[in-house]
Design a protein around this motif. Structure first.
Motif, PDB file in Angstrom:
ATOM      1  N   GLU A 110       0.854  -1.067  -0.094  1.00  0.00           N
ATOM      2  CA  GLU A 110       0.059  -0.193   0.111  1.00  0.00           C
ATOM      3  C   GLU A 110       0.959   1.347  -0.088  1.00  0.00           C
ATOM      4  N   GLY A 111       0.530   2.094  -0.888  1.00  0.00           N
ATOM      5  CA  GLY A 111       1.476   3.460  -1.116  1.00  0.00           C
ATOM      6  C   GLY A 111       2.327   3.378  -1.827  1.00  0.00           C
ATOM      7  N   PRO A 116      -2.877  -3.076  -4.038  1.00  0.00           N
ATOM      8  CA  PRO A 116      -1.637  -3.797  -3.250  1.00  0.00           C
ATOM      9  C   PRO A 116      -2.137  -5.174  -2.555  1.00  0.00           C
ATOM     10  N   ASP A 117      -1.378  -6.098  -2.664  1.00  0.00           N
ATOM     11  CA  ASP A 117      -1.667  -7.139  -2.081  1.00  0.00           C
ATOM     12  C   ASP A 117      -0.607  -8.231  -2.460  1.00  0.00           C
ATOM     13  N   SER A 164      -5.913   7.603  -2.648  1.00  0.00           N
ATOM     14  CA  SER A 164      -4.455   7.648  -2.673  1.00  0.00           C
ATOM     15  C   SER A 164      -3.735   8.518  -1.944  1.00  0.00           C
ATOM     16  N   GLU A 213      -3.929   7.372   1.720  1.00  0.00           N
ATOM     17  CA  GLU A 213      -3.100   6.277   1.938  1.00  0.00           C
ATOM     18  C   GLU A 213      -1.759   6.962   2.262  1.00  0.00           C
ATOM     19  N   GLU A 232      -4.893   3.271  10.711  1.00  0.00           N
ATOM     20  CA  GLU A 232      -6.196   2.721  10.129  1.00  0.00           C
ATOM     21  C   GLU A 232      -7.085   3.715  10.781  1.00  0.00           C
ATOM     22  N   ARG A 271      -7.820   7.188   9.038  1.00  0.00           N
ATOM     23  CA  ARG A 271      -8.087   7.072   7.728  1.00  0.00           C
ATOM     24  C   ARG A 271      -9.442   7.805   7.334  1.00  0.00           C
ATOM     25  N   PRO A 304      -3.809   2.950  -3.305  1.00  0.00           N
ATOM     26  CA  PRO A 304      -4.463   3.053  -2.011  1.00  0.00           C
ATOM     27  C   PRO A 304      -4.837   1.472  -1.782  1.00  0.00           C
ATOM     28  N   GLY A 305      -4.681   1.199  -0.261  1.00  0.00           N
ATOM     29  CA  GLY A 305      -5.371  -0.158   0.089  1.00  0.00           C
ATOM     30  C   GLY A 305      -6.897  -0.043   0.278  1.00  0.00           C
ATOM     31  N   SER A 354      -7.964   2.625   2.724  1.00  0.00           N
ATOM     32  CA  SER A 354      -8.296   3.866   2.365  1.00  0.00           C
ATOM     33  C   SER A 354      -9.387   4.241   1.159  1.00  0.00           C
TER      34      SER A 354
END
Length: 338
Positions: free
Chosen positions: A114-115, A160-161, A210, A213, A219, A222, A284-285, A288
Protein backbone atom coordinates in the motif's frame (compact mmCIF):
# COMPACT_ATOMS: atom_id res chain seq x y z
CA UNK A 1 -0.76 -79.63 -27.48
CA UNK A 2 -3.53 -78.22 -25.34
CA UNK A 3 -1.34 -78.63 -22.27
CA UNK A 4 1.48 -76.68 -23.87
CA UNK A 5 -0.92 -73.91 -24.84
CA UNK A 6 -2.19 -73.70 -21.28
CA UNK A 7 1.38 -73.54 -19.98
CA UNK A 8 2.21 -70.79 -22.47
CA UNK A 9 -0.85 -68.81 -21.46
CA UNK A 10 -0.05 -69.24 -17.78
CA UNK A 11 3.53 -68.13 -18.36
CA UNK A 12 2.34 -65.12 -20.37
CA UNK A 13 -0.15 -64.23 -17.67
CA UNK A 14 2.51 -64.62 -14.98
CA UNK A 15 4.90 -62.46 -17.00
CA UNK A 16 2.23 -59.80 -17.50
CA UNK A 17 1.35 -59.92 -13.81
CA UNK A 18 5.00 -59.70 -12.89
CA UNK A 19 5.51 -56.76 -15.25
CA UNK A 20 2.51 -54.95 -13.76
CA UNK A 21 3.76 -55.63 -10.25
CA UNK A 22 7.20 -54.35 -11.18
CA UNK A 23 5.71 -51.20 -12.78
CA UNK A 24 3.53 -50.62 -9.74
CA UNK A 25 6.52 -51.00 -7.44
CA UNK A 26 8.50 -48.49 -9.49
CA UNK A 27 5.55 -46.10 -9.78
CA UNK A 28 4.95 -46.02 -6.01
CA UNK A 29 8.55 -46.11 -4.73
CA UNK A 30 9.78 -42.75 -3.34
CA UNK A 31 12.41 -41.02 -5.46
CA UNK A 32 15.68 -40.73 -3.56
CA UNK A 33 16.39 -37.00 -3.84
CA UNK A 34 19.72 -35.57 -2.76
CA UNK A 35 17.95 -32.56 -1.17
CA UNK A 36 14.55 -31.94 0.45
CA UNK A 37 13.21 -30.44 -2.78
CA UNK A 38 14.32 -30.14 -6.39
CA UNK A 39 13.05 -27.60 -8.90
CA UNK A 40 12.95 -28.30 -12.61
CA UNK A 41 11.44 -26.82 -15.76
CA UNK A 42 9.95 -28.36 -18.86
CA UNK A 43 10.46 -26.24 -21.94
CA UNK A 44 7.54 -25.59 -24.32
CA UNK A 45 7.31 -28.14 -27.11
CA UNK A 46 9.26 -30.81 -25.24
CA UNK A 47 8.62 -34.46 -26.06
CA UNK A 48 8.30 -37.05 -23.30
CA UNK A 49 11.94 -38.05 -23.75
CA UNK A 50 13.07 -34.44 -23.82
CA UNK A 51 11.08 -33.63 -20.69
CA UNK A 52 12.56 -36.65 -18.93
CA UNK A 53 16.08 -35.50 -19.79
CA UNK A 54 15.32 -32.06 -18.39
CA UNK A 55 13.94 -33.54 -15.17
CA UNK A 56 17.00 -35.75 -14.69
CA UNK A 57 19.41 -32.93 -15.54
CA UNK A 58 17.82 -30.80 -12.81
CA UNK A 59 18.74 -33.44 -10.21
CA UNK A 60 15.79 -35.84 -10.07
CA UNK A 61 17.39 -39.34 -10.13
CA UNK A 62 14.96 -41.47 -12.13
CA UNK A 63 15.80 -44.17 -14.73
CA UNK A 64 14.83 -42.53 -18.01
CA UNK A 65 13.53 -45.65 -19.74
CA UNK A 66 11.44 -46.73 -16.75
CA UNK A 67 9.95 -43.27 -16.35
CA UNK A 68 9.16 -43.00 -20.07
CA UNK A 69 7.55 -46.44 -20.03
CA UNK A 70 5.44 -45.55 -16.99
CA UNK A 71 4.41 -42.24 -18.53
CA UNK A 72 3.26 -43.97 -21.71
CA UNK A 73 1.39 -46.60 -19.71
CA UNK A 74 -0.27 -43.76 -17.80
CA UNK A 75 -1.20 -42.08 -21.09
CA UNK A 76 0.83 -38.99 -20.27
CA UNK A 77 3.21 -38.86 -23.22
CA UNK A 78 1.09 -36.36 -25.15
CA UNK A 79 -0.23 -34.29 -22.24
CA UNK A 80 2.90 -32.85 -20.62
CA UNK A 81 2.58 -29.18 -19.64
CA UNK A 82 5.55 -26.86 -19.95
CA UNK A 83 6.44 -24.83 -16.88
CA UNK A 84 8.40 -24.76 -13.64
CA UNK A 85 7.85 -27.48 -11.06
CA UNK A 86 9.07 -28.61 -7.68
CA UNK A 87 9.32 -32.18 -6.45
CA UNK A 88 9.80 -32.84 -2.74
CA UNK A 89 11.24 -35.70 -0.73
CA UNK A 90 8.87 -38.67 -0.64
CA UNK A 91 7.48 -38.02 -4.11
CA UNK A 92 7.03 -41.04 -6.36
CA UNK A 93 7.41 -41.35 -10.15
CA UNK A 94 3.62 -41.62 -10.45
CA UNK A 95 3.15 -38.42 -8.44
CA UNK A 96 5.72 -36.72 -10.65
CA UNK A 97 3.88 -37.79 -13.81
CA UNK A 98 0.59 -36.51 -12.41
CA UNK A 99 2.25 -33.21 -11.50
CA UNK A 100 3.60 -32.51 -15.00
CA UNK A 101 0.39 -33.61 -16.76
CA UNK A 102 -1.93 -31.60 -14.51
CA UNK A 103 0.26 -28.51 -14.57
CA UNK A 104 0.81 -28.40 -10.80
CA UNK A 105 3.48 -25.75 -11.13
CA UNK A 106 5.91 -24.58 -8.47
CA UNK A 107 4.52 -21.37 -7.00
CA UNK A 108 5.95 -18.25 -5.48
CA UNK A 109 4.62 -14.80 -4.58
CA UNK A 110 5.20 -11.09 -4.83
CA UNK A 111 4.02 -8.33 -2.50
CA UNK A 112 2.73 -4.98 -3.75
CA UNK A 113 2.67 -2.60 -0.77
CA UNK A 114 0.00 0.00 0.00
CA UNK A 115 1.30 3.45 -0.92
CA UNK A 116 3.72 2.25 -3.58
CA UNK A 117 3.93 4.06 -6.87
CA UNK A 118 3.79 2.21 -10.18
CA UNK A 119 7.54 2.76 -10.51
CA UNK A 120 8.11 0.92 -7.23
CA UNK A 121 5.88 -1.92 -8.42
CA UNK A 122 7.85 -2.27 -11.62
CA UNK A 123 11.15 -2.22 -9.73
CA UNK A 124 9.90 -5.04 -7.48
CA UNK A 125 8.88 -7.13 -10.49
CA UNK A 126 12.16 -6.48 -12.29
CA UNK A 127 14.04 -7.72 -9.22
CA UNK A 128 11.92 -10.86 -8.77
CA UNK A 129 13.93 -13.92 -9.84
CA UNK A 130 10.92 -16.12 -10.60
CA UNK A 131 9.11 -13.80 -12.99
CA UNK A 132 9.44 -13.68 -16.74
CA UNK A 133 10.27 -10.04 -17.37
CA UNK A 134 8.16 -9.27 -20.42
CA UNK A 135 7.51 -5.66 -19.38
CA UNK A 136 11.09 -4.57 -18.71
CA UNK A 137 11.59 -2.64 -21.95
CA UNK A 138 8.02 -1.36 -22.20
CA UNK A 139 6.89 2.13 -21.23
CA UNK A 140 4.11 2.51 -18.67
CA UNK A 141 1.69 3.30 -21.50
CA UNK A 142 2.75 0.20 -23.40
CA UNK A 143 2.22 -1.92 -20.29
CA UNK A 144 -1.31 -0.59 -19.92
CA UNK A 145 -1.97 -1.32 -23.59
CA UNK A 146 -0.88 -4.93 -22.98
CA UNK A 147 -3.50 -5.06 -20.22
CA UNK A 148 -6.23 -3.86 -22.58
CA UNK A 149 -6.36 -0.45 -20.88
CA UNK A 150 -4.54 1.74 -23.39
CA UNK A 151 -6.40 4.91 -22.36
CA UNK A 152 -5.84 4.42 -18.62
CA UNK A 153 -2.96 6.07 -16.75
CA UNK A 154 -1.05 3.49 -14.74
CA UNK A 155 -0.58 5.22 -11.37
CA UNK A 156 -2.80 3.87 -8.62
CA UNK A 157 -4.60 1.38 -10.86
CA UNK A 158 -3.26 -1.80 -9.21
CA UNK A 159 -4.47 -3.32 -5.97
CA UNK A 160 -1.80 -3.74 -3.27
CA UNK A 161 -1.74 -7.33 -2.09
CA UNK A 162 0.32 -10.53 -2.07
CA UNK A 163 -0.01 -12.30 -5.42
CA UNK A 164 0.79 -16.01 -5.79
CA UNK A 165 1.88 -17.20 -9.23
CA UNK A 166 3.59 -20.10 -10.95
CA UNK A 167 7.33 -19.68 -11.28
CA UNK A 168 8.21 -18.48 -14.74
CA UNK A 169 4.95 -16.57 -15.15
CA UNK A 170 4.97 -13.33 -17.12
CA UNK A 171 5.05 -10.12 -15.10
CA UNK A 172 2.30 -8.91 -17.42
CA UNK A 173 0.06 -11.70 -16.12
CA UNK A 174 0.73 -10.65 -12.52
CA UNK A 175 -0.04 -7.04 -13.38
CA UNK A 176 -3.25 -8.11 -15.09
CA UNK A 177 -4.31 -9.86 -11.89
CA UNK A 178 -3.54 -6.79 -9.76
CA UNK A 179 -5.30 -4.48 -12.22
CA UNK A 180 -8.39 -6.68 -12.35
CA UNK A 181 -8.48 -6.90 -8.55
CA UNK A 182 -8.39 -3.10 -8.21
CA UNK A 183 -11.24 -2.77 -10.71
CA UNK A 184 -13.37 -5.23 -8.74
CA UNK A 185 -12.61 -3.63 -5.37
CA UNK A 186 -13.17 -0.12 -6.69
CA UNK A 187 -16.47 -0.94 -8.42
CA UNK A 188 -17.76 -2.72 -5.32
CA UNK A 189 -16.77 0.13 -3.00
CA UNK A 190 -18.22 2.79 -5.34
CA UNK A 191 -21.53 0.94 -5.55
CA UNK A 192 -21.73 0.93 -1.74
CA UNK A 193 -20.51 4.52 -1.18
CA UNK A 194 -22.24 7.03 1.06
CA UNK A 195 -24.80 9.07 -0.82
CA UNK A 196 -23.22 12.46 -0.11
CA UNK A 197 -19.58 11.91 -1.09
CA UNK A 198 -18.41 14.88 -3.22
CA UNK A 199 -16.48 12.87 -5.83
CA UNK A 200 -18.11 12.78 -9.25
CA UNK A 201 -16.94 9.29 -10.18
CA UNK A 202 -14.97 6.37 -8.82
CA UNK A 203 -11.73 7.55 -10.44
CA UNK A 204 -11.90 10.75 -8.39
CA UNK A 205 -12.53 8.56 -5.35
CA UNK A 206 -9.43 6.55 -6.23
CA UNK A 207 -7.37 9.76 -6.44
CA UNK A 208 -8.54 10.88 -3.01
CA UNK A 209 -7.95 7.40 -1.58
CA UNK A 210 -4.35 7.53 -2.79
CA UNK A 211 -3.86 10.82 -0.92
CA UNK A 212 -5.37 9.38 2.26
CA UNK A 213 -3.08 6.36 1.89
CA UNK A 214 0.01 8.57 1.81
CA UNK A 215 -1.17 10.84 4.63
CA UNK A 216 -1.32 8.17 7.33
CA UNK A 217 -0.45 4.59 8.10
CA UNK A 218 -2.87 4.55 11.03
CA UNK A 219 -6.08 2.80 10.05
CA UNK A 220 -8.07 4.47 12.82
CA UNK A 221 -7.30 7.92 11.37
CA UNK A 222 -8.13 7.24 7.73
CA UNK A 223 -11.87 7.93 7.90
CA UNK A 224 -11.25 11.20 9.78
CA UNK A 225 -8.63 12.34 7.28
CA UNK A 226 -11.01 11.45 4.48
CA UNK A 227 -13.64 13.50 6.33
CA UNK A 228 -11.34 16.53 6.46
CA UNK A 229 -10.58 16.32 2.75
CA UNK A 230 -14.26 15.76 1.97
CA UNK A 231 -15.18 18.91 3.91
CA UNK A 232 -12.53 20.88 2.04
CA UNK A 233 -13.72 19.63 -1.36
CA UNK A 234 -17.30 20.58 -0.53
CA UNK A 235 -16.28 24.09 0.50
CA UNK A 236 -13.83 24.63 -2.33
CA UNK A 237 -10.86 24.86 0.06
CA UNK A 238 -7.49 23.67 -1.23
CA UNK A 239 -6.54 20.24 0.12
CA UNK A 240 -3.00 21.35 1.00
CA UNK A 241 -1.61 17.82 1.15
CA UNK A 242 2.16 17.43 1.43
CA UNK A 243 2.24 13.99 -0.32
CA UNK A 244 0.74 15.48 -3.48
CA UNK A 245 3.43 18.18 -3.54
CA UNK A 246 6.14 15.56 -3.03
CA UNK A 247 4.73 13.47 -5.87
CA UNK A 248 4.74 16.50 -8.15
CA UNK A 249 8.39 17.20 -7.33
CA UNK A 250 9.35 13.72 -8.51
CA UNK A 251 13.09 13.05 -8.44
CA UNK A 252 13.73 16.65 -7.34
CA UNK A 253 12.46 15.79 -3.86
CA UNK A 254 15.43 15.16 -1.55
CA UNK A 255 13.50 14.15 1.56
CA UNK A 256 13.10 17.69 2.90
CA UNK A 257 9.92 19.56 1.91
CA UNK A 258 10.61 23.32 1.93
CA UNK A 259 8.39 26.40 1.83
CA UNK A 260 9.52 27.13 -1.71
CA UNK A 261 8.31 23.66 -2.73
CA UNK A 262 4.84 24.50 -1.44
CA UNK A 263 4.87 27.66 -3.57
CA UNK A 264 6.15 25.93 -6.73
CA UNK A 265 3.14 25.23 -8.90
CA UNK A 266 2.72 21.76 -10.44
CA UNK A 267 -0.45 19.87 -11.42
CA UNK A 268 -0.08 18.03 -8.10
CA UNK A 269 0.51 21.01 -5.81
CA UNK A 270 -2.67 21.15 -3.74
CA UNK A 271 -1.31 24.27 -2.01
CA UNK A 272 -1.56 26.22 -5.27
CA UNK A 273 -4.47 24.42 -6.99
CA UNK A 274 -7.98 23.65 -5.83
CA UNK A 275 -9.57 20.24 -6.08
CA UNK A 276 -7.98 16.89 -6.74
CA UNK A 277 -4.73 16.30 -8.66
CA UNK A 278 -5.08 14.85 -12.18
CA UNK A 279 -4.47 11.22 -11.19
CA UNK A 280 -3.65 9.06 -8.14
CA UNK A 281 -0.26 9.48 -6.47
CA UNK A 282 0.08 5.87 -5.23
CA UNK A 283 -1.71 2.54 -4.76
CA UNK A 284 -4.36 2.90 -2.05
CA UNK A 285 -5.25 -0.10 0.03
CA UNK A 286 -8.77 -1.28 0.77
CA UNK A 287 -8.92 0.63 4.07
CA UNK A 288 -8.17 3.95 2.36
CA UNK A 289 -10.70 3.25 -0.39
CA UNK A 290 -13.33 2.43 2.23
CA UNK A 291 -12.50 5.60 4.18
CA UNK A 292 -13.07 7.78 1.13
CA UNK A 293 -16.34 6.03 0.26
CA UNK A 294 -17.52 6.40 3.88
CA UNK A 295 -15.72 9.42 5.37
CA UNK A 296 -16.21 10.24 9.03
CA UNK A 297 -18.90 12.77 9.80
CA UNK A 298 -16.90 15.67 11.24
CA UNK A 299 -16.68 19.44 11.14
CA UNK A 300 -12.85 19.31 11.22
CA UNK A 301 -10.99 21.15 8.47
CA UNK A 302 -7.45 20.61 9.73
CA UNK A 303 -5.22 17.86 11.04
CA UNK A 304 -1.67 17.65 12.28
CA UNK A 305 0.58 14.74 13.20
CA UNK A 306 1.06 14.10 16.90
CA UNK A 307 4.41 12.50 16.17
CA UNK A 308 3.32 8.99 17.17
CA UNK A 309 1.56 8.07 13.93
CA UNK A 310 -1.80 9.51 14.97
CA UNK A 311 -3.29 12.89 14.06
CA UNK A 312 -4.94 15.76 15.91
CA UNK A 313 -8.09 17.05 14.17
CA UNK A 314 -9.35 20.61 14.63
CA UNK A 315 -12.16 22.81 13.35
CA UNK A 316 -10.63 26.26 13.20
CA UNK A 317 -7.33 27.77 12.16
CA UNK A 318 -6.76 29.00 15.73
CA UNK A 319 -7.20 25.46 17.11
CA UNK A 320 -5.02 24.12 14.36
CA UNK A 321 -2.17 26.51 15.12
CA UNK A 322 -2.33 25.51 18.78
CA UNK A 323 -2.09 21.84 17.78
CA UNK A 324 0.88 22.60 15.55
CA UNK A 325 2.64 24.37 18.43
CA UNK A 326 1.88 21.46 20.77
CA UNK A 327 2.77 18.48 18.62
CA UNK A 328 5.35 19.55 16.08
CA UNK A 329 8.96 18.97 17.05
CA UNK A 330 11.33 21.94 16.76
CA UNK A 331 12.91 22.15 13.34
CA UNK A 332 10.73 19.41 11.89
CA UNK A 333 8.65 19.91 8.78
CA UNK A 334 5.04 20.04 9.97
CA UNK A 335 2.62 17.52 8.51
CA UNK A 336 -0.48 19.67 8.67
CA UNK A 337 -3.10 21.56 6.74
CA UNK A 338 -2.57 25.32 7.31
Amino acid sequence: MLFRLKISLLLAAAAALGFCAWMLWFALSPIELASPAVEFSIRPGSTLRGATRQIIAAGVPIPAWKFNLLARAYGASASLKAGSYQVSAGATPLLLIRKVTRGEYAQTEILFVEGWTFRQMRDAMDAHPDLKHDSTNLSDAEVMAKLGAADVFSEGMFFPDTYVFAKGSSDIAVLAHAYGTMQKQLHRAWAERAADVPMGDMYQALILASIVEKETGRESDRAMIAGVFTNRLRRGIMLQSDPTVIYGLGEKFDGNLRKRDLATDTPFNTYTRRGLPPHPIAMPGLASIAAVMHPATTDALYFVSRGDGTSEFTRTLVEHNRAVAKYQMPGARRRSKP
